[in-house]
Design a protein around this motif. Structure first.
Motif, PDB file in Angstrom:
ATOM      1  N   THR A 399      51.747  44.752  29.801  1.00  0.00           N
ATOM      2  CA  THR A 399      50.782  43.922  30.513  1.00  0.00           C
ATOM      3  C   THR A 399      50.036  43.012  29.553  1.00  0.00           C
ATOM      4  OG1 THR A 399      48.836  43.963  31.964  1.00  0.00           O
ATOM      5  CG2 THR A 399      49.006  45.731  30.348  1.00  0.00           C
ATOM      6  N   PRO A 400      49.732  41.784  29.968  1.00  0.00           N
ATOM      7  CA  PRO A 400      48.855  40.947  29.145  1.00  0.00           C
ATOM      8  C   PRO A 400      47.431  41.491  29.106  1.00  0.00           C
ATOM      9  CG  PRO A 400      50.028  39.643  30.804  1.00  0.00           C
ATOM     10  CD  PRO A 400      50.224  41.083  31.152  1.00  0.00           C
ATOM     11  N   GLY A 401      47.097  42.315  30.116  1.00  0.00           N
ATOM     12  CA  GLY A 401      45.761  42.888  30.244  1.00  0.00           C
ATOM     13  C   GLY A 401      45.432  43.097  31.699  1.00  0.00           C
ATOM     14  N   ALA A 402      44.322  43.749  31.961  1.00  0.00           N
ATOM     15  CA  ALA A 402      43.875  43.916  33.338  1.00  0.00           C
ATOM     16  C   ALA A 402      43.507  42.556  33.923  1.00  0.00           C
ATOM     17  CB  ALA A 402      42.675  44.854  33.382  1.00  0.00           C
ATOM     18  N   TYR A 403      43.699  42.393  35.225  1.00  0.00           N
ATOM     19  CA  TYR A 403      43.467  41.108  35.880  1.00  0.00           C
ATOM     20  C   TYR A 403      41.995  40.698  35.774  1.00  0.00           C
ATOM     21  CZ  TYR A 403      43.223  37.520  39.469  1.00  0.00           C
ATOM     22  OH  TYR A 403      43.022  36.346  40.148  1.00  0.00           O
ATOM     23  N   PRO A 404      41.706  39.501  35.232  1.00  0.00           N
ATOM     24  CA  PRO A 404      40.319  39.070  35.042  1.00  0.00           C
ATOM     25  C   PRO A 404      39.819  38.173  36.173  1.00  0.00           C
ATOM     26  CG  PRO A 404      41.758  37.655  33.764  1.00  0.00           C
ATOM     27  CD  PRO A 404      42.648  38.606  34.532  1.00  0.00           C
ATOM     28  N   GLY A 405      39.912  38.636  37.392  1.00  0.00           N
ATOM     29  CA  GLY A 405      39.522  37.810  38.530  1.00  0.00           C
ATOM     30  C   GLY A 405      38.203  38.240  39.142  1.00  0.00           C
ATOM     31  N   ILE A 406      37.665  37.391  40.011  1.00  0.00           N
ATOM     32  CA  ILE A 406      36.394  37.692  40.680  1.00  0.00           C
ATOM     33  C   ILE A 406      36.516  38.960  41.506  1.00  0.00           C
ATOM     34  CG2 ILE A 406      34.745  36.882  42.418  1.00  0.00           C
ATOM     35  CD1 ILE A 406      35.338  34.034  41.500  1.00  0.00           C
ATOM     36  N   ASP A 407      37.602  39.056  42.300  1.00  0.00           N
ATOM     37  CA  ASP A 407      37.761  40.232  43.154  1.00  0.00           C
ATOM     38  C   ASP A 407      37.915  41.500  42.324  1.00  0.00           C
ATOM     39  OD1 ASP A 407      40.330  39.251  42.327  1.00  0.00           O
ATOM     40  OD2 ASP A 407      41.263  40.535  43.830  1.00  0.00           O
ATOM     41  N   ALA A 408      38.534  41.392  41.138  1.00  0.00           N
ATOM     42  CA  ALA A 408      38.678  42.568  40.281  1.00  0.00           C
ATOM     43  C   ALA A 408      37.315  43.053  39.811  1.00  0.00           C
ATOM     44  CB  ALA A 408      39.565  42.239  39.084  1.00  0.00           C
ATOM     45  N   GLU A 409      36.443  42.129  39.450  1.00  0.00           N
ATOM     46  CA  GLU A 409      35.101  42.527  39.017  1.00  0.00           C
ATOM     47  C   GLU A 409      34.293  43.084  40.184  1.00  0.00           C
ATOM     48  OE1 GLU A 409      34.033  42.641  35.857  1.00  0.00           O
ATOM     49  OE2 GLU A 409      36.092  42.071  35.370  1.00  0.00           O
ATOM     50  N   GLU A 410      34.430  42.471  41.353  1.00  0.00           N
ATOM     51  CA  GLU A 410      33.703  42.963  42.529  1.00  0.00           C
ATOM     52  C   GLU A 410      34.131  44.373  42.902  1.00  0.00           C
ATOM     53  OE1 GLU A 410      32.873  38.764  44.925  1.00  0.00           O
ATOM     54  OE2 GLU A 410      34.630  39.986  45.410  1.00  0.00           O
ATOM     55  N   ASN A 411      35.386  44.702  42.614  1.00  0.00           N
ATOM     56  CA  ASN A 411      35.909  46.019  42.987  1.00  0.00           C
ATOM     57  C   ASN A 411      35.885  47.035  41.841  1.00  0.00           C
ATOM     58  OD1 ASN A 411      37.085  46.020  45.898  1.00  0.00           O
ATOM     59  ND2 ASN A 411      37.672  44.035  45.063  1.00  0.00           N
ATOM     60  N   GLY A 412      35.225  46.690  40.741  1.00  0.00           N
ATOM     61  CA  GLY A 412      34.989  47.689  39.698  1.00  0.00           C
ATOM     62  C   GLY A 412      36.129  47.865  38.728  1.00  0.00           C
ATOM     63  N   GLN A 413      36.618  46.783  38.132  1.00  0.00           N
ATOM     64  CA  GLN A 413      37.712  46.892  37.165  1.00  0.00           C
ATOM     65  C   GLN A 413      37.345  47.789  35.992  1.00  0.00           C
ATOM     66  OE1 GLN A 413      40.932  46.703  36.915  1.00  0.00           O
ATOM     67  NE2 GLN A 413      41.321  44.511  36.694  1.00  0.00           N
ATOM     68  N   SER A 414      36.154  47.608  35.452  1.00  0.00           N
ATOM     69  CA  SER A 414      35.740  48.409  34.298  1.00  0.00           C
ATOM     70  C   SER A 414      35.667  49.889  34.643  1.00  0.00           C
ATOM     71  CB  SER A 414      34.378  47.930  33.778  1.00  0.00           C
ATOM     72  OG  SER A 414      34.436  46.596  33.343  1.00  0.00           O
ATOM     73  N   VAL A 415      35.126  50.185  35.810  1.00  0.00           N
ATOM     74  CA  VAL A 415      34.997  51.585  36.234  1.00  0.00           C
ATOM     75  C   VAL A 415      36.374  52.224  36.398  1.00  0.00           C
ATOM     76  CG1 VAL A 415      34.150  53.119  38.039  1.00  0.00           C
ATOM     77  CG2 VAL A 415      32.805  51.126  37.360  1.00  0.00           C
ATOM     78  N   ALA A 416      37.312  51.477  36.984  1.00  0.00           N
ATOM     79  CA  ALA A 416      38.658  52.011  37.215  1.00  0.00           C
ATOM     80  C   ALA A 416      39.356  52.320  35.895  1.00  0.00           C
ATOM     81  CB  ALA A 416      39.479  51.024  38.041  1.00  0.00           C
TER      82      ALA A 416
END
Length: 573
Positions: A399-416
């Motif tokens: 993977t290039p990395g976790a998806y850096p999108g608005i919806d990803a942040e709204e849904n808790g990318q860091s927490v996941a």
């Protein structure tokens, strides 16, 4: 002519399909598992029919039926509740809305609780709750997987709050099976609503559904009246639920027995896994000097090549009987993260990995391998399941990395991502992670906190992409080649730093030049690593895993530093 339902229909009668209104001959319908041959509509089955279709012939034995209090409230609406019970029993030949039996599916032992919608809408009352609970207790006592086939309109109102409390009762019983490491499976059939959907139907390890089956807490009519707007097409159907991460899969009736047999076969003896593998020469290189020196930027470009095998390509090459599982059980399904159960030769394993593609269409559909929070939560669910069932865990990272999108942040990318790291740090089962292509940032590390970390010789692994690093520190993305060299993200450098434990040599020209050979080497390396890990106890692996990451930053000097030290004369004494 009979309308829609098959039970009690003579083989020489004609049945009108509810899905397409085609007349279907009764015998043809029965031969097709009561699925319309024209449109695929799944007609409802009785509990007896369901058990006959799923269990091996002659294997079914009924579980003891407990006595239960009838009409605990003395309830009467337009008719007394006992009269309604008597009518249901006369019409169905059953004494309650669920039938519980033990038997086998393709030789694998199982306990099945099958609900019957004909009996007062499959409603959840005290007797149904008692039988589901006793089925779970029997599964616990026999250490046998439990399958629940649901069909219900919700709680039985004639039993008041006692009916509602069956949700707690059955959920508690399933929690004990979780603690004991016993597999539980739900098969959702049409319809499954209310208290059943909000308790045992949704709490099993795996949830499958028949095509078109509907499941939800509130019915569509109640929802429309509440929100005062029309519902989307296909709302609450199995296909809708799969898209929204609430199911592991949607499977036609004819495929259910093979599906369940595959799952039972892979999980039945998983607590006693053992791997034995002997080789004359090492599969994995552990000395940096054994690796060719490559240009850092060329390594990055090679790792990103669309010709390289994807996770699903490797699955096809190294695993047998793979069953992909879907959904995070919360918000959605992420196509950039795949996972499921399969066989690595004689060893059942859970495999999870990032998924890219080989062309623009595939890459776009898989979000270029950049998982959203739903993907990492799906991975977390499968990691927990592997630990519960004692399945060794394989993770493939690309993977290039976790998806850096608005919806990803709204849904808790860091927490996941953080949750995955915590989960993997305390697993009891052995874990092997392999960077197969591009290992980018925390999105890669979320699958890489393992007992053994390997990488393909043409893969890369870094805190950030070279372009990102160059943009931030060089203030110029064009400086990516210089950033790649400075980050030391190639296999030899990472092995030298102790970031990875070993490197799997790629075929001449890279994995994309000979995918079959790459898959063969990956499979052999995994078997070797699991054979070594099998020699340790669960606690020894946990302790070694902790010490491995606790020592990061205290590693021995790199090869460059060693050369500098050797060249520096000792001070005069």
């Amino acid at each position: 002519m009979t309308e829609t339902e098959p039970e009690g229909v003579a083989p020489d009668s004609w049945i009108s399909c509810r899905g397409c209104r085609t007349l279907v001959y009764g015998r043809r319908l029965a031969d097709n598992f009561h699925v319309c041959p024209q449109c695929g509509y799944h007609l409802r089955l009785t509990a007896t029919q369901r058990l006959a279709q799923l269990l091996d012939e002659g294997s079914a034995r009924p579980l003891p039926v407990p006595e239960s209090v009838e009409d605990p409230l003395g309830f009467t609406d337009s008719r007394p509740y006992p009269d309604r019970l008597a009518d249901a029993r006369s019409a169905t030949g059953l004494d309650e809305a669920v039938v519980c039996k033990e038997g086998t599916i393709c030789g694998h032992r199982i306990i099945v609780a099958a609900m019957d919608f004909r009996f007062m809408g499959g409603s959840l009352g005290t007797a149904v709750g008692e039988r589901i609970t006793l089925a779970a207790e029997a599964a616990l006592e026999r250490r046998t997987p439990l399958l629940i086939v649901t069909a219900s309109g919700g709680a039985r109102m004639q039993e008041g709050i006692l009916s509602l409390l069956q949700m707690a009762r059955t959920s508690q019983a399933l929690a004990r099976l979780d603690e004991a490491g016993i597999l539980t499976v739900s098969l959702i059939t049409d319809p499954t609503y209310g208290g059943v959907a909000a308790s045992f139907a949704s709490l099993t390890d795996l949830i499958f559904a028949e095509p078109g089956a509907r499941m939800g807490f509130a019915g569509p009519r109640v929802i429309e009246q509440t929100i005062r707007r029309p519902l989307p097409d296909g709302f609450q159907t199995a296909e809708f639920l799969l898209e929204h991460g609430l199911l592991d899969g949607v499977h036609g009736r004819s495929t259910l027995r093979p599906l369940l047999a595959k799952i039972l076969g892979a999980t039945g003896n998983s607590h006693h896994w053992r791997v034995s593998r002997e080789r004359e020469s090492p599969t994995v290189l552990t000395e940096p000097e054994a690796l060719d020196v490559t240009d850092a930027w060329e390594a990055v470009r090679g790792a990103r090549s669309n010709r390289r095998p994807t996770t699903l390509d490797y699955v096809e090459m190294i695993l047998g009987g793979f069953q992909e599982l879907h959904g995070d059980r919360i918000a959605g399904e992420c196509p950039a993260m795949v996972g499921g159960i399969g066989w690595l030769e004689d060893t059942p394993v859970m495999l999870i990995g990032h998924q890219k593609g080989h062309n623009t269409r595939e890459l776009a559909a898989r979000n270029f391998g950049m998982a959203r929070p739903q993907g990492y939560r799906k991975a977390a669910r499968l990691i927990r399941l592997a630990d519960k069932l004692g399945l060794p865990l394989v993770t493939l990272i690309d993977t290039p990395g976790a998806y850096p999108g608005i919806d990803a942040e709204e849904n808790g990318q860091s927490v996941a991502i953080a949750e995955n790291l915590r989960l993997m740090s305390r697993l009891s089962v052995p874990t092997v992670a392999v960077v197969t292509g591009e290992g980018g940032s925390g999105g890669a590390l979320a699958l890489a906190l393992a007992d053994r970390v390997l990488m393909m010789s043409g893969a890369v692994y870094s805190v950030i992409s070279p372009e990102g690093c160059a943009s931030i520190l060089w203030k110029d993305a064009a400086a990516a080649p210089e950033a790649a060299a400075a980050l030391r993200m190639d296999a030899a450098s990472l092995l030298e730093q102790g970031v990875v434990d070993g490197v799997i040599p790629e075929p001449p020209g890279g994995c994309g030049a000979d995918p079959a050979l790459a898959g063969e080497r990956l499979g052999a390396a995994l078997l070797d690593e699991f054979a070594r890990l099998a020699e340790q106890t669960d606690e020894e692996r946990r302790r070694a895993r902790y010490e491995r990451y606790a020592s990061v930053g205290r590693q021995a000097p790199s090869r460059t530093e060693k050369n500098v030290l050797k060249a520096t004369p000792e001070p005069a004494r």
